[in-house]
Every structure is written in C-alpha cells, then in structure tokens.
Design a protein around this motif. Structure first.
Motif, PDB file in Angstrom:
ATOM      1  N   ASN A   1      -4.486  17.348   5.233  1.00 47.25           N
ATOM      2  CA  ASN A   1      -3.595  16.516   4.420  1.00 47.25           C
ATOM      3  C   ASN A   1      -3.202  15.225   5.129  1.00 47.25           C
ATOM      4  O   ASN A   1      -3.062  14.175   4.493  1.00 47.25           O
ATOM      5  N   GLU A   2      -3.003  15.293   6.434  1.00 44.66           N
ATOM      6  CA  GLU A   2      -2.641  14.088   7.178  1.00 44.66           C
ATOM      7  C   GLU A   2      -3.771  13.066   7.143  1.00 44.66           C
ATOM      8  O   GLU A   2      -3.533  11.856   7.054  1.00 44.66           O
ATOM      9  N   ALA A   3      -5.002  13.531   7.220  1.00 44.62           N
ATOM     10  CA  ALA A   3      -6.146  12.616   7.160  1.00 44.62           C
ATOM     11  C   ALA A   3      -6.229  11.940   5.800  1.00 44.62           C
ATOM     12  O   ALA A   3      -6.540  10.741   5.699  1.00 44.62           O
ATOM     13  N   MET A   4      -5.942  12.685   4.720  1.00 45.82           N
ATOM     14  CA  MET A   4      -5.963  12.086   3.388  1.00 45.82           C
ATOM     15  C   MET A   4      -4.837  11.074   3.222  1.00 45.82           C
ATOM     16  O   MET A   4      -5.010  10.040   2.575  1.00 45.82           O
ATOM     17  N   ASP A   5      -3.684  11.360   3.813  1.00 41.81           N
ATOM     18  CA  ASP A   5      -2.586  10.388   3.780  1.00 41.81           C
ATOM     19  C   ASP A   5      -2.991   9.095   4.481  1.00 41.81           C
ATOM     20  O   ASP A   5      -2.734   7.993   3.984  1.00 41.81           O
ATOM     21  N   ARG A   6      -3.626   9.219   5.636  1.00 42.11           N
ATOM     22  CA  ARG A   6      -4.054   8.024   6.374  1.00 42.11           C
ATOM     23  C   ARG A   6      -5.123   7.261   5.605  1.00 42.11           C
ATOM     24  O   ARG A   6      -5.166   6.026   5.635  1.00 42.11           O
ATOM     25  N   LEU A   7      -5.983   7.984   4.889  1.00 45.09           N
ATOM     26  CA  LEU A   7      -7.054   7.328   4.150  1.00 45.09           C
ATOM     27  C   LEU A   7      -6.500   6.406   3.071  1.00 45.09           C
ATOM     28  O   LEU A   7      -7.005   5.296   2.873  1.00 45.09           O
ATOM     29  N   LEU A   8      -5.454   6.834   2.364  1.00 49.59           N
ATOM     30  CA  LEU A   8      -4.867   5.983   1.330  1.00 49.59           C
ATOM     31  C   LEU A   8      -4.385   4.656   1.915  1.00 49.59           C
ATOM     32  O   LEU A   8      -4.605   3.585   1.339  1.00 49.59           O
ATOM     33  N   VAL A   9      -3.726   4.715   3.066  1.00 42.41           N
ATOM     34  CA  VAL A   9      -3.222   3.490   3.683  1.00 42.41           C
ATOM     35  C   VAL A   9      -4.378   2.664   4.243  1.00 42.41           C
ATOM     36  O   VAL A   9      -4.369   1.425   4.167  1.00 42.41           O
ATOM     37  N   ASP A  10      -5.386   3.305   4.809  1.00 42.99           N
ATOM     38  CA  ASP A  10      -6.545   2.578   5.336  1.00 42.99           C
ATOM     39  C   ASP A  10      -7.248   1.795   4.232  1.00 42.99           C
ATOM     40  O   ASP A  10      -7.655   0.636   4.434  1.00 42.99           O
ATOM     41  N   LEU A  11      -7.411   2.410   3.068  1.00 45.45           N
ATOM     42  CA  LEU A  11      -8.057   1.716   1.951  1.00 45.45           C
ATOM     43  C   LEU A  11      -7.244   0.495   1.532  1.00 45.45           C
ATOM     44  O   LEU A  11      -7.803  -0.547   1.169  1.00 45.45           O
ATOM     45  N   PHE A  12      -5.927   0.609   1.572  1.00 42.69           N
ATOM     46  CA  PHE A  12      -5.065  -0.528   1.261  1.00 42.69           C
ATOM     47  C   PHE A  12      -5.241  -1.641   2.293  1.00 42.69           C
ATOM     48  O   PHE A  12      -5.416  -2.815   1.941  1.00 42.69           O
ATOM     49  N   LEU A  13      -5.237  -1.296   3.570  1.00 46.45           N
ATOM     50  CA  LEU A  13      -5.376  -2.300   4.624  1.00 46.45           C
ATOM     51  C   LEU A  13      -6.726  -3.001   4.545  1.00 46.45           C
ATOM     52  O   LEU A  13      -6.826  -4.212   4.765  1.00 46.45           O
ATOM     53  N   GLU A  14      -7.767  -2.255   4.232  1.00 50.57           N
ATOM     54  CA  GLU A  14      -9.112  -2.819   4.186  1.00 50.57           C
ATOM     55  C   GLU A  14      -9.330  -3.712   2.968  1.00 50.57           C
ATOM     56  O   GLU A  14     -10.325  -4.448   2.912  1.00 50.57           O
TER      57      GLU A  14
END
Length: 277
Positions: free
Chosen positions: A112-125
């Motif tokens: 779940n933590e990895a999926m949380d980070r993925l949402l923010v990473d997609l926003f940053l990218e």
C-alpha cells in the motif's frame, strides 16, 4: 448538438454514427499506459507468492483486467484466452501482506505504501519543471452503502449509511484516496497524509510553495498547527459565527479596502466574502 468549446476545438454531438461500441475508450487508456507505464508500475507494487509454473494470469494482467477492462477485453479477444475469473481477481484484491506467503488461496500481497508513493510520483512527473506554487485540495465525501457491509455507520450530514473516504487532489491529479468509516471526523487522518505527501513533494521540489485548501470540516487546530510548523499555507472554511464576525469586522474591512486598491483582487475578495455568508 453543440456544446461549449474546449479551447480552440469545437465539441459537437451527433447521433448518426450507426453501429458503434463503447469499448474504444480502452484503446485510449492503452495509449496512456504505454506512455507512462502505469500498469507495469502499478503491478510492481504487488508481491506474487504463487507458483510460477501454475500462473495463467500475471499480476499485470490482473491489474489490467481490474482497472482497464475495455483494453483488457480487446487484448484477450485477440489472444483467444479467457479473462481471469472472480476467484483469481480475489487473490489480487484480498491478499493480506503479512500472511500472503503462507495463505493457500490469497498469495498476492499489495504494498500500500508503494501505491501511495506512485500516485504522488505520477503527479510530480507530469511537470516539466517545478512550479512556483501548488494547491492541495482536501475533501471528504460520502460513499453510500446498501447492505450490511463491515464498518457501516449512519452519517447525519449525508443522511445515509456510508463510508467517508478522504481525497487529496492537486488540480486534476489524485494524490490520496483513503477509505474510512463514517463514524470519524471529516479531517481524520489528514495530518498523516499531508505529512507523507508534502514530504515526497519537497524531496523533489524543495522551493515550491505548498498551500492546502479545504472546507469547514478541515478547520481543525491539529491541521493548522501542522501547516504553520511546516511552512505550508492554508485556506480553510470557517463555520458561520456572529461573534467572530464582530470581532474581525475591522480586519475584514481593512482587507476589503486593500483588495480594492489591487483591482482584480477585489473581485476575489467579494467572491470569498459571499461564500462565507
């Protein structure tokens, strides 16, 4: 039938298309996936403890079927293979990380933590360069229930049995979606989510100004204290309070006069004052 234009594009509805299908949107989703590698990155957030020799549907295939059904159906029709059954999808959705390695049936564990980070990473990218300022919008809304689901509570404001998920957006980008029961305050868990999201954003954009925005349900001391301690701006709604309006009358009038001197800002102030009445 003409609709409001989208930039320079005209939007016109026509109904003479003959026989058409609604599955075409899946092809567009596939193009998006190929550009950002969404399915591969999402599948990487799962650990598969199944026997590799017994696997017919990979985690990536299950994610595609679950989240991009149209695209998945096209691919499966071309290959002539059946879609995964609901029992197989359950292995993806209901696995418990701590017991997945020894569970006989639910052997796929989500990080779940990895999926949380993925949402923010997609926003940053999505940005070519760090913006000067971003707004984070917090919102709680009802997810009505129609059965005897676990954690079922009646919410007085929404007048129904529901869950009360927490969402955090920046523009059109979803940064957080947290399922909660309806017996909690609208702001419950917000500080923890903000701490995680803001920390991840600042690791990439240390100079970007961050401001949160939310309605009266998030006007809580804990949130405001955290924002002030961590140099995060906030614009939060206040419940109507005649005593507070009287106490701040002079300050509000001074702010109005200051806004009038800045031209366009006066309109924003009037809109704000109208919304707070």
């Amino acid at each position: 039938m003409e609709f409001q234009s989208l930039g320079w594009r005209e939007v016109i509805g026509r109904f003479d298309g003959g026989r058409i299908t609604s599955d075409g949107g899946g092809l567009l989703l596939r193009e998006v996936d190929q550009r950002i590698g969404l399915l591969d990155r999402l599948a990487a957030c799962f650990t598969d403890h199944r026997n590799p020799e017994s696997i017919e549907h990979s985690v990536r295939d299950l994610v595609a079927q679950r989240d991009l059904t149209g695209e998945r159906r096209v691919r499966e029709q071309d290959r002539g293979n059946p879609l995964a059954a609901s029992s197989t999808l359950n292995r993806l959705e209901l696995g418990i990380p701590k017991s997945a390695i020894s569970d006989r049936y639910k052997r796929i564990a989500a990080d779940n933590e990895a999926m949380d980070r993925l949402l923010v990473d997609l926003f940053l990218e999505s940005y070519r360069k760090p913006p000067r300022k971003i707004w984070l919008d917090l919102d709680a809304t009802d997810d009505p229930l129609h059965g005897q689901q676990e954690g079922r509570f009646f919410h007085g404001y929404y007048r129904c049995y529901c869950y009360l998920p927490l969402y955090i957006f920046s523009g059109e980008h979803l940064l957080c979606a947290r399922l909660r029961t309806a017996d909690k305050d609208a702001s419950s868990g917000s500080v923890d989510e903000l701490q995680r999201i803001v920390g991840q954003i600042r690791a990439r954009w240390p100079k970007t100004r961050i401001i949160i925005r939310a309605d009266v349900g998030f006007c809580r001391d804990a949130i405001m204290a955290w924002c002030e301690t961590n140099d995060v701006g906030y614009v939060l709604g206040l419940a109507r309070n005649k005593r507070l309006q009287r106490a701040l009358g002079k300050e509000m009038e001074a702010a109005r006069l200051a806004c009038e001197r800045t031209g366009e800002a006066a309109r924003c102030f009037r809109d704000f004052r109208y919304r707070t009445r």
